[in-house]
Design a protein around this motif. Sequence first.
Motif, PDB file in Angstrom:
ATOM      1  N   SER A  66      31.545  67.837  59.560  1.00  0.00           N
ATOM      2  CA  SER A  66      31.488  68.675  60.762  1.00  0.00           C
ATOM      3  C   SER A  66      30.555  68.048  61.798  1.00  0.00           C
ATOM      4  CB  SER A  66      31.115  70.121  60.444  1.00  0.00           C
ATOM      5  OG  SER A  66      29.874  70.182  59.849  1.00  0.00           O
TER       6      SER A  66
ATOM      7  N   GLU B  29      35.279  71.785  58.693  1.00  0.00           N
ATOM      8  CA  GLU B  29      34.484  73.008  58.824  1.00  0.00           C
ATOM      9  C   GLU B  29      33.134  72.784  58.172  1.00  0.00           C
ATOM     10  OE1 GLU B  29      36.424  76.387  57.073  1.00  0.00           O
ATOM     11  OE2 GLU B  29      38.268  75.941  58.162  1.00  0.00           O
ATOM     12  N   ARG B  30      32.114  73.400  58.747  1.00  0.00           N
ATOM     13  CA  ARG B  30      30.819  73.171  58.119  1.00  0.00           C
ATOM     14  C   ARG B  30      30.743  73.896  56.774  1.00  0.00           C
ATOM     15  NH1 ARG B  30      28.895  77.764  59.904  1.00  0.00           N
ATOM     16  NH2 ARG B  30      28.599  78.185  62.103  1.00  0.00           N
TER      17      ARG B  30
END
Length: 260
Positions: free
Chosen positions: A227, A206-207
């Motif tokens: 990400s 996930e960013r």
Amino acid sequence: QPVTTDMVTLTREIEKFAKDKKLEIETLKVRENYRKEFMGNVSHELKTPLFTVQGYIHTLLDGAMEDKNIRKKYLQRAAKGVERLTYIVKDLDMISKLEAGELNLEYEKFDIVELIQGVFDLLEMRAAKKNITLTFDMKYKPIDVWADKERIQQVVMNLVMNSIKYGKDDGTTEVSVENLIKNKVIVRITDNGEGIEKQHIPRLFERFYRVDKSGNRKEGGSGLGLSIVKHIIEAHHEKIYVESVHGVGSEFSFTLEKSK
Ligand code: ADP
């Protein structure tokens, strides 16, 4: 047609219209929240290095400039902060392009083994600082793949860089390329570093996600590296995997298509 049927049809149409509108509004709300969260994360990421740089510059202006040694030290730290800001802005630019689907891949045939060795050359100094050995676990033999070379270089770069950042002193990072099914190869980047606790693994890509959220992390990244890696690999319609044991080490691997 009798009037009553028309009324029924009309009511149904109105209901359907209302339902569609509601859905549209929900989608917009989700998007708006997403945008707010993204902007919040961006300003948070930029704030820390900006305040650091500002702090050093003000201290210098307030008199620290007089001392030759302090002057050099503070200027070096400020420069480091600016360097970090540059990395973050570059990563942000890349992630927004990737997420908007604006990054067109330029496929070409290239030797993945040579690319890996190029990345080793670039990161050798960085690894040496922690006395980490970078090894390629096979004899040099060209393996041609079909992909966007520049983007794949970024993938290998980010993964090897992470293995150094989260690696232990005197550790090892090993990269290998193996034949998978008929037209695929798999590239593995294995380290014997700090590893990742199980509960974090599903969220790694996930960013802005980071295991260590404290501001005093030794190794500051943007939390965007993985990400970006995932986006690039998925844009190639390939797969990325991670296996890690806390305290033992991690292995990140991804597939690529062999060139004919
Ligand atoms: P960062 O900029 O924080 O390095 P990344 O997206 O590259 O962001 O990685 C996300 C997080 O995953 C890191 O903060 C780190 O906690 C963890 N991580 C990534 N690679 C490794 C690795 N090789 N060993 C241990 N932890 C890792």
